[in-house]
Design a protein around this motif. Structure first.
Motif, PDB file in Angstrom:
ATOM      1  N   VAL A 188       0.817  -1.216   0.000  1.00  0.00           N
ATOM      2  CA  VAL A 188       0.000   0.000   0.000  1.00  0.00           C
ATOM      3  C   VAL A 188       0.846   1.259   0.000  1.00  0.00           C
ATOM      4  CG1 VAL A 188      -1.544   1.370   1.439  1.00  0.00           C
ATOM      5  CG2 VAL A 188      -2.074  -1.025   1.001  1.00  0.00           C
ATOM      6  N   ASN A 189       1.843   1.325   0.880  1.00  0.00           N
ATOM      7  CA  ASN A 189       2.624   2.553   1.026  1.00  0.00           C
ATOM      8  C   ASN A 189       3.593   2.787  -0.121  1.00  0.00           C
ATOM      9  OD1 ASN A 189       1.321   3.264   3.338  1.00  0.00           O
ATOM     10  ND2 ASN A 189       2.930   2.618   4.729  1.00  0.00           N
ATOM     11  N   TYR A 190       3.789   1.778  -0.963  1.00  0.00           N
ATOM     12  CA  TYR A 190       4.642   1.934  -2.136  1.00  0.00           C
ATOM     13  C   TYR A 190       3.831   1.850  -3.426  1.00  0.00           C
ATOM     14  CZ  TYR A 190       9.050   1.866   0.402  1.00  0.00           C
ATOM     15  OH  TYR A 190      10.104   2.189   1.215  1.00  0.00           O
ATOM     16  N   CYS A 191       2.552   2.181  -3.309  1.00  0.00           N
ATOM     17  CA  CYS A 191       1.661   2.129  -4.470  1.00  0.00           C
ATOM     18  C   CYS A 191       0.955   3.464  -4.634  1.00  0.00           C
ATOM     19  CB  CYS A 191       0.634   1.021  -4.297  1.00  0.00           C
ATOM     20  SG  CYS A 191      -0.487   0.823  -5.699  1.00  0.00           S
ATOM     21  N   MET A 192       0.803   3.888  -5.884  1.00  0.00           N
ATOM     22  CA  MET A 192       0.056   5.104  -6.178  1.00  0.00           C
ATOM     23  C   MET A 192      -1.436   4.790  -6.308  1.00  0.00           C
ATOM     24  SD  MET A 192       1.918   7.833  -6.273  1.00  0.00           S
ATOM     25  CE  MET A 192       3.598   8.456  -6.528  1.00  0.00           C
ATOM     26  N   PHE A 193      -2.246   5.735  -5.837  1.00  0.00           N
ATOM     27  CA  PHE A 193      -3.698   5.644  -5.939  1.00  0.00           C
ATOM     28  C   PHE A 193      -4.212   6.902  -6.637  1.00  0.00           C
ATOM     29  CE2 PHE A 193      -2.716   2.544  -2.827  1.00  0.00           C
ATOM     30  CZ  PHE A 193      -3.776   1.651  -2.753  1.00  0.00           C
ATOM     31  N   GLU A 194      -5.234   6.713  -7.468  1.00  0.00           N
ATOM     32  CA  GLU A 194      -5.726   7.826  -8.277  1.00  0.00           C
ATOM     33  C   GLU A 194      -7.203   8.088  -8.020  1.00  0.00           C
ATOM     34  OE1 GLU A 194      -5.554   9.357 -12.911  1.00  0.00           O
ATOM     35  OE2 GLU A 194      -5.473   7.209 -12.488  1.00  0.00           O
ATOM     36  N   MET A 195      -7.527   9.362  -7.826  1.00  0.00           N
ATOM     37  CA  MET A 195      -8.914   9.805  -7.766  1.00  0.00           C
ATOM     38  C   MET A 195      -9.229  10.514  -9.079  1.00  0.00           C
ATOM     39  SD  MET A 195     -10.840  12.594  -5.282  1.00  0.00           S
ATOM     40  CE  MET A 195     -10.667  11.657  -3.758  1.00  0.00           C
ATOM     41  N   LYS A 196     -10.246  10.028  -9.775  1.00  0.00           N
ATOM     42  CA  LYS A 196     -10.633  10.606 -11.047  1.00  0.00           C
ATOM     43  C   LYS A 196     -11.487  11.866 -10.822  1.00  0.00           C
ATOM     44  CE  LYS A 196      -9.092   7.246 -13.815  1.00  0.00           C
ATOM     45  NZ  LYS A 196      -8.092   7.449 -14.895  1.00  0.00           N
ATOM     46  N   LYS A 197     -11.315  12.833 -11.673  1.00  0.00           N
ATOM     47  CA  LYS A 197     -12.128  14.039 -11.610  1.00  0.00           C
ATOM     48  C   LYS A 197     -13.570  13.723 -11.996  1.00  0.00           C
ATOM     49  CE  LYS A 197     -12.747  18.515 -13.896  1.00  0.00           C
ATOM     50  NZ  LYS A 197     -12.260  19.431 -14.941  1.00  0.00           N
ATOM     51  N   THR A 198     -14.522  14.199 -11.177  1.00  0.00           N
ATOM     52  CA  THR A 198     -15.943  14.057 -11.488  1.00  0.00           C
ATOM     53  C   THR A 198     -16.627  15.406 -11.253  1.00  0.00           C
ATOM     54  OG1 THR A 198     -16.650  13.471  -9.237  1.00  0.00           O
ATOM     55  CG2 THR A 198     -15.849  11.671 -10.651  1.00  0.00           C
ATOM     56  N   ASP A 199     -17.897  15.479 -11.590  1.00  0.00           N
ATOM     57  CA  ASP A 199     -18.657  16.707 -11.364  1.00  0.00           C
ATOM     58  C   ASP A 199     -18.916  16.932  -9.881  1.00  0.00           C
ATOM     59  OD1 ASP A 199     -18.781  17.162 -14.077  1.00  0.00           O
ATOM     60  OD2 ASP A 199     -20.718  16.147 -14.314  1.00  0.00           O
ATOM     61  N   ASP A 200     -18.778  15.880  -9.061  1.00  0.00           N
ATOM     62  CA  ASP A 200     -19.140  15.976  -7.641  1.00  0.00           C
ATOM     63  C   ASP A 200     -17.961  16.211  -6.706  1.00  0.00           C
ATOM     64  OD1 ASP A 200     -21.831  15.476  -8.294  1.00  0.00           O
ATOM     65  OD2 ASP A 200     -21.483  13.304  -8.254  1.00  0.00           O
ATOM     66  N   ASN A 201     -16.739  15.806  -7.118  1.00  0.00           N
ATOM     67  CA  ASN A 201     -15.637  15.872  -6.144  1.00  0.00           C
ATOM     68  C   ASN A 201     -14.805  17.147  -6.217  1.00  0.00           C
ATOM     69  OD1 ASN A 201     -13.949  15.488  -8.379  1.00  0.00           O
ATOM     70  ND2 ASN A 201     -13.664  13.309  -7.983  1.00  0.00           N
ATOM     71  N   ARG A 202     -15.126  18.064  -7.105  1.00  0.00           N
ATOM     72  CA  ARG A 202     -14.508  19.397  -7.193  1.00  0.00           C
ATOM     73  C   ARG A 202     -13.036  19.358  -7.625  1.00  0.00           C
ATOM     74  NH1 ARG A 202     -16.920  18.911  -2.537  1.00  0.00           N
ATOM     75  NH2 ARG A 202     -14.977  18.991  -1.355  1.00  0.00           N
ATOM     76  N   LEU A 203     -12.550  18.231  -8.096  1.00  0.00           N
ATOM     77  CA  LEU A 203     -11.180  18.185  -8.590  1.00  0.00           C
ATOM     78  C   LEU A 203     -11.039  19.020  -9.861  1.00  0.00           C
ATOM     79  CD1 LEU A 203     -10.042  14.459  -8.224  1.00  0.00           C
ATOM     80  CD2 LEU A 203      -9.390  16.393  -6.796  1.00  0.00           C
ATOM     81  N   ILE A 204      -9.880  19.658 -10.012  1.00  0.00           N
ATOM     82  CA  ILE A 204      -9.606  20.374 -11.256  1.00  0.00           C
ATOM     83  C   ILE A 204      -8.969  19.431 -12.282  1.00  0.00           C
ATOM     84  CG2 ILE A 204      -9.388  22.603 -10.102  1.00  0.00           C
ATOM     85  CD1 ILE A 204      -6.348  22.288 -10.281  1.00  0.00           C
ATOM     86  N   GLU A 205      -8.399  18.324 -11.801  1.00  0.00           N
ATOM     87  CA  GLU A 205      -7.897  17.240 -12.638  1.00  0.00           C
ATOM     88  C   GLU A 205      -7.664  16.035 -11.748  1.00  0.00           C
ATOM     89  OE1 GLU A 205      -3.246  17.886 -13.272  1.00  0.00           O
ATOM     90  OE2 GLU A 205      -4.411  19.596 -13.996  1.00  0.00           O
ATOM     91  N   ASN A 206      -7.394  14.882 -12.341  1.00  0.00           N
ATOM     92  CA  ASN A 206      -7.189  13.672 -11.554  1.00  0.00           C
ATOM     93  C   ASN A 206      -6.069  13.878 -10.537  1.00  0.00           C
ATOM     94  OD1 ASN A 206      -9.099  12.602 -13.259  1.00  0.00           O
ATOM     95  ND2 ASN A 206      -7.698  11.242 -14.334  1.00  0.00           N
ATOM     96  N   LEU A 207      -6.228  13.244  -9.375  1.00  0.00           N
ATOM     97  CA  LEU A 207      -5.245  13.357  -8.300  1.00  0.00           C
ATOM     98  C   LEU A 207      -4.584  12.003  -8.065  1.00  0.00           C
ATOM     99  CD1 LEU A 207      -3.983  14.982  -5.906  1.00  0.00           C
ATOM    100  CD2 LEU A 207      -5.878  14.087  -4.504  1.00  0.00           C
ATOM    101  N   ILE A 208      -3.242  11.979  -8.081  1.00  0.00           N
ATOM    102  CA  ILE A 208      -2.483  10.757  -7.817  1.00  0.00           C
ATOM    103  C   ILE A 208      -1.585  10.987  -6.610  1.00  0.00           C
ATOM    104  CG2 ILE A 208      -0.794   9.104  -8.696  1.00  0.00           C
ATOM    105  CD1 ILE A 208      -1.752   9.703 -11.501  1.00  0.00           C
TER     106      ILE A 208
END
Length: 303
Positions: A188-208
């Protein structure tokens, strides 16, 4: 494959002149060095694995059959730091044998492979601990030089830049650093995780981010039990927000590749409390920064 990263700095014993900086990657199962990278003028080319690309005196290269921690490692053909005032260092090829926590000699060879000179040296090897950081390219909400709020890529930030915090105004960056990481989906601690941008999560772009990095939330809900378990006790908080690990949140997906990433983290000026942490905005979502104590316990390459 379970791996560990080490930073290495080599300098001459007599003058303290740094002649090599770089990184080692070690297979924890076999304890063998699998990759070796050099840092030149603050930049590391992780596409150039000196171990894999070694073409000179390969018969003497014992990367392939000797133990990293106890029997030493021969490293051939590293970049040469030229010094016109020291003609003894005018060599094309370099060779040295590395022993952890011991002093060894560096032998500089000329183009014909003849010994040019030997220099007694010392070096520092530091283990790079589990990362909890932003992937390169992550944009951090800052106050720019025109006193306007702007999302700035984390790799462009430096000490003294102003970052917007949750509930604590704008704070200057105290320290910022980076390190390499080979993505390992099994840890887990040596792995990247990505949150995709959606209309609900207010991201300006995907977050890794790394699996040990958290976003800040009002309530853990169904995630509480697993989040508490990974923290080793009850979930930590920053101000009035809970830290929800990316490895736990269902909004993040695990990246299953084994690519090379560069991760970054920084700390902000505190109020004399080295345990103080702040919430900040990364790619549009509220997330964490480490405390100064946490940051200094992790061996970063400082920017």
């Amino acid at each position: 494959m379970a791996i560990s990263w080490y930073s290495i700095s080599i300098s001459t014993l007599s003058t303290g002149r740094v002649i090599f900086n770089g990184y080692l990657k070690v297979d924890n199962n076999t304890n063998l060095v699998t990759a070796f990278y050099e840092t030149i003028n603050g930049s590391t080319d992780f596409n150039n694995n000196i171990f894999a690309n070694n073409t000179y005196n390969d018969a003497d290269n014992i990367f392939k059959n000797n133990n990293f921690s106890f029997n030493g490692t021969n490293i051939n053909y590293m970049n040469y730091y030229s010094n016109p005032s020291s003609p003894d260092y005018d060599a094309t090829y370099n060779f040295f044998k590395l022993f952890v926590d011991e002093i060894e000699w560096i032998v500089f060879l000329n183009e014909n492979g003849d010994v040019n000179t030997t220099v007694e040296s010392t070096f520092i090897i530091q283990s790079i601990s589990d990362p909890s950081c932003f992937n390169e390219g992550t944009k951090i909400l800052c106050l720019n030089k025109n006193l306007e709020e702007e999302y700035i890529p984390v790799e462009n930030l430096r000490k003294g830049d102003l970052v917007k915090t949750y509930k604590h105004g704008y704070r200057r960056i105290d320290l910022i650093g980076k390190n390499p990481m080979i993505n390992n989906p099994e840890i887990v601690n040596y792995c990247m995780f990505e949150m995709k941008k959606t209309d609900d999560n207010r991201l300006i772009e995907n977050l890794i981010v790394t699996g040990g990095h958290s976003i800040l939330v009002d309530d853990l809900g169904e995630h509480k039990e697993q989040n508490d378990k990974l923290f080793g006790s009850s979930t930590q908080m920053i101000d009035d927000k809970y830290l929800l690990l990316s490895a736990v949140s269902k909004e993040f997906i695990r990246l299953e590749n084994t690519d090379l990433y560069t991760y970054y983290h920084f700390i902000l000026e505190n109020n004399g409390d080295d345990n103080e942490r702040f919430g900040i905005w990364a790619n549009g979502i509220l997330t964490e920064t480490p405390s100064k104590r946490q940051f200094t316990n992790h061996k970063y390459t400082l920017l």
